[in-house]
Design an enzyme around this catalytic site. Structure first.
Site, short mmCIF file in Angstrom:
data_model
loop_
_atom_site.label_atom_id
_atom_site.label_comp_id
_atom_site.label_asym_id
_atom_site.label_seq_id
_atom_site.Cartn_x
_atom_site.Cartn_y
_atom_site.Cartn_z
N GLU A 204 43.43 38.08 41.99
CA GLU A 204 43.03 36.66 42.04
C GLU A 204 43.90 35.88 43.04
O GLU A 204 44.27 34.73 42.81
CB GLU A 204 43.02 36.06 40.64
CG GLU A 204 42.02 36.83 39.76
CD GLU A 204 41.60 36.17 38.47
OE1 GLU A 204 41.93 34.99 38.28
OE2 GLU A 204 40.91 36.85 37.68
N ALA B 249 32.36 40.09 41.79
CA ALA B 249 32.53 41.07 42.86
C ALA B 249 32.69 40.37 44.21
O ALA B 249 31.70 40.05 44.89
CB ALA B 249 31.34 42.03 42.87
N LEU B 250 33.95 40.15 44.58
CA LEU B 250 34.26 39.49 45.86
C LEU B 250 34.94 40.50 46.81
O LEU B 250 34.51 40.69 47.94
CB LEU B 250 35.19 38.29 45.59
CG LEU B 250 35.71 37.51 46.79
CD1 LEU B 250 34.57 36.83 47.55
CD2 LEU B 250 36.73 36.45 46.34
N GLN C 219 77.75 37.87 26.36
CA GLN C 219 77.23 36.72 27.12
C GLN C 219 76.35 37.13 28.31
O GLN C 219 75.45 36.39 28.69
CB GLN C 219 78.40 35.84 27.59
CG GLN C 219 79.03 35.10 26.41
CD GLN C 219 80.12 34.15 26.82
OE1 GLN C 219 80.70 34.27 27.91
NE2 GLN C 219 80.42 33.21 25.96
N GLU D 65 36.32 43.63 48.91
CA GLU D 65 35.69 44.81 49.53
C GLU D 65 36.78 45.70 50.12
O GLU D 65 37.91 45.24 50.31
CB GLU D 65 34.73 44.36 50.64
CG GLU D 65 33.62 43.46 50.11
CD GLU D 65 32.65 43.03 51.21
OE1 GLU D 65 32.90 43.33 52.40
OE2 GLU D 65 31.64 42.40 50.85
N GLY E 8 37.35 46.39 53.10
CA GLY E 8 37.91 45.77 54.31
C GLY E 8 38.20 44.28 54.15
O GLY E 8 38.61 43.63 55.11
N ALA E 9 37.97 43.71 52.99
CA ALA E 9 38.15 42.26 52.80
C ALA E 9 38.80 41.99 51.46
O ALA E 9 38.14 41.96 50.42
CB ALA E 9 36.79 41.55 52.89
N GLY E 10 40.15 41.84 51.47
CA GLY E 10 40.90 41.54 50.24
C GLY E 10 41.37 40.10 50.30
O GLY E 10 40.63 39.17 49.97
C1 FAD Z 1 43.49 45.81 38.75
C2 FAD Z 1 42.79 44.94 39.75
C3 FAD Z 1 41.70 44.19 39.34
C4 FAD Z 1 40.98 43.43 40.27
N1 FAD Z 1 39.85 42.77 39.86
C5 FAD Z 1 39.05 42.18 40.81
C6 FAD Z 1 37.78 41.63 40.46
O1 FAD Z 1 37.38 41.63 39.27
N2 FAD Z 1 37.00 41.11 41.44
C7 FAD Z 1 37.39 41.08 42.74
O2 FAD Z 1 36.63 40.60 43.56
N3 FAD Z 1 38.60 41.59 43.11
C8 FAD Z 1 39.43 42.15 42.19
N4 FAD Z 1 40.63 42.69 42.55
C9 FAD Z 1 41.03 42.65 43.95
C10 FAD Z 1 42.23 41.73 44.23
O3 FAD Z 1 41.85 40.39 44.11
C11 FAD Z 1 42.78 42.11 45.61
O4 FAD Z 1 43.40 43.39 45.47
C12 FAD Z 1 43.78 41.09 46.15
O5 FAD Z 1 43.13 39.88 46.45
C13 FAD Z 1 44.52 41.59 47.39
O6 FAD Z 1 43.66 42.14 48.33
P1 FAD Z 1 43.99 43.59 48.95
O7 FAD Z 1 44.22 44.51 47.80
O8 FAD Z 1 42.94 43.94 49.92
O9 FAD Z 1 45.37 43.41 49.68
P2 FAD Z 1 45.57 42.90 51.18
O10 FAD Z 1 44.81 41.65 51.41
O11 FAD Z 1 45.38 44.03 52.12
O12 FAD Z 1 47.12 42.51 51.15
C14 FAD Z 1 48.18 43.45 51.37
C15 FAD Z 1 49.48 42.65 51.50
O13 FAD Z 1 49.41 41.77 52.65
C16 FAD Z 1 49.67 40.44 52.27
N5 FAD Z 1 48.89 39.52 53.08
C17 FAD Z 1 47.55 39.58 53.37
N6 FAD Z 1 47.20 38.54 54.13
C18 FAD Z 1 48.31 37.79 54.30
C19 FAD Z 1 48.59 36.58 55.02
N7 FAD Z 1 47.64 35.90 55.65
N8 FAD Z 1 49.86 36.11 54.99
C20 FAD Z 1 50.83 36.78 54.31
N9 FAD Z 1 50.63 37.93 53.64
C21 FAD Z 1 49.39 38.42 53.65
C22 FAD Z 1 49.28 40.38 50.79
O14 FAD Z 1 49.90 39.29 50.11
C23 FAD Z 1 49.76 41.73 50.32
O15 FAD Z 1 51.14 41.66 50.06
C24 FAD Z 1 41.40 43.40 41.63
C25 FAD Z 1 42.52 44.14 42.03
C26 FAD Z 1 43.21 44.91 41.12
C27 FAD Z 1 44.39 45.71 41.60
#
Ligand code: FAD
Length: 385
Positions: free
Chosen positions: A364, A123-124, A280, A126, A128-130
């Site tokens: 990931e 669980a990483l 082809q 959030e 507000g924190a992706g």
């Molecule tokens: C089915 C599923 C399973 C998951 N399982 C887990 C899990 O087990 N544990 C866990 O912790 N998380 C999990 N996640 C979360 C996943 O890792 C995140 O969704 C992912 O890291 C992206 O974060 P976000 O969705 O907030 O997108 P955001 O970070 O909001 O990104 C939105 C867009 O902006 C782009 N972007 C963001 N920052 C930058 C930058 N600096 N430069 C260029 N482009 C950028 C991104 O590439 C993306 O295209 C899961 C997600 C899904 C959909």
């Protein structure tokens, strides 16, 4: 590194047969019911598939990463949901403990994760924190011999099934960066921890994600991974280096399945009085799929061998995850195209795979984040750091 080719080949052949005889025939039911049948989970447990990456001394198979990657390629010729239920135990749900856990933490959790009796989640992310995971705000405040956790995690794979969560939380409120984050092992039945309703996703039915909420959750200080505050983000990144190579392998397996199905379709479907495989332009799509798959497989195996030899593979893992996940989506697109209208219909597996594999470019670390990791690493090397 393959330690004992004879024993390993037996495992690989067993998995290959299991995929062909048990998993592929169950795919439609899994998609319809959004659940892996209990008998199949039971068989996967009996085969040791939950403990591939857990050391033998804790009851796992203790595979090298090259071996693990080869097994993942075989497994993912079937719907990725099958691999997902065991995937967190082999990967992000156990590796924080394997890599940085204390002896006591290893003894307490790894044997049950290895058998699949306990499901582990990571669980990483959030709300507000992706991509900017280091900005996470879930807090962990020390209170005597406990920490008190508050916050929310989003899209957590296997959360509905999990018995233990590896949770990244901020122990140093003043440090807003990665150095303020620690990793904890939090058991499911701890008061204050709740799991939201399973998310409704684009694909991967049978694999579940959900929110995990922490409201004054008291976690024993002994569950701080490695017993050290401020090391949690580093633990998470080490876990992800390995996980990214696993996802690359998953992409290779899924792409190979889509190519196999497309090839079968192309030799059996006739238009203009001949099999479409003789055109082809269709052959070009088949050849591009094979070339893409071969490249992704080769680089993933090479990076896995490097890690087995003790090298740091942060850059290579990002290259593999980036290339293999983009490759898999290119193959999915061509697979649907080769099937024509049939590729848009649910009777054909490629329709489902097309939706399932779209995830691989997102979780990931998105493709953009992999590009940043690769470029930053190159720039650092160029600057002599
Ligand atoms: C089915 C599923 C399973 C998951 N399982 C887990 C899990 O087990 N544990 C866990 O912790 N998380 C999990 N996640 C979360 C996943 O890792 C995140 O969704 C992912 O890291 C992206 O974060 P976000 O969705 O907030 O997108 P955001 O970070 O909001 O990104 C939105 C867009 O902006 C782009 N972007 C963001 N920052 C930058 C930058 N600096 N430069 C260029 N482009 C950028 C991104 O590439 C993306 O295209 C899961 C997600 C899904 C959909």
């Amino acid at each position: 590194m393959i330690r004992d080719p004879e024993t390993f080949n037996i495992l690989r052949d067993t998995v290959r047969r299991f995929v062909r005889e048990r998993l592929i025939p169950a795919e439609n039911d899994v998609a319809a019911n959004d659940e892996i049948p209990h008998e199949i989970v039971h068989e996967m447990r009996a085969m040791g598939l939950f403990g591939l990456a857990i050391p033998a001394e804790y009851g796992g198979l203790g595979l090298t990463l090259e071996e693990e990657v080869l097994v993942a390629i075989e497994m993912c010729r079937a719907s990725p949901a099958f691999r997902s239920i065991a995937g967190t135990n082999n990967g992000i749900g156990s590796q924080g403990i394997v890599i940085d856990g204390t002896d006591e933490q290893k003894q307490r959790y790894l044997p049950r994760l290895a058998t699949g009796e306990l499901i582990g989640s990571f669980a990483l992310t959030e709300p507000g924190a992706g991509s900017d995971a280091a900005s996470l705000t879930t807090s962990a405040r020390r209170d005597g011999d406990h920490y008190v956790l508050n916050g929310a995690k989003r899209y957590i794979t296997n959360a509905p099934e999990a018995g233990v969560f590896t949770v990244m939380a901020r122990t140093d409120a003043k440090n807003k960066h990665a150095g303020g984050v620690s990793a904890f092992l939090v058991e499911r039945d701890t008061p204050g921890l709740s799991v939201g309703r399973p998310d409704r996703k684009m694909g991967q039915r049978g694999a579940h994600t959900a929110d995990v909420i922490f409201e004054d959750v008291r976690v024993p200080a002994a569950n701080l991974i490695g017993g050290k505050e401020g090391a949690g983000f580093k633990t998470a990144m080490k876990v992800l280096d390995k996980a990214r190579l696993n996802i690359a392998a998953v992409c290779v397996g899924a792409a190979q399945r889509m190519l196999d199905d497309s090839l079968q379709y192309a030799v059996n479907r006739s238009q203009f009085q001949k099999p479409i495989a003789e055109f082809q332009l269709v052959q070009a799509m088949l050849a591009d799929c094979k070339t893409d798959i071969f490249a992704a497989q080769s680089m993933t195996l090479e990076a896995a061998r490097m890690r087995d030899e003790g090298a740091s593979v942060t850059l290579e893992a990002s290259c593999c995850k980036y290339f293999a996940s983009e490759m898999c989506c290119r193959v999915a697109d061509r697979a649907v195209q080769i099937h024509g209208g049939a590729g848009y219909m649910q009777e054909y597996a490629v329709e489902r795979f097309y939706r399932d594999v779209r995830l691989f470019r997102i979780f990931e670390g998105t493709s953009q984040i992999q590009q940043l990791v690769i470029a930053r690493s190159l720039i650092k090397q160029a600057q002599g750091h």
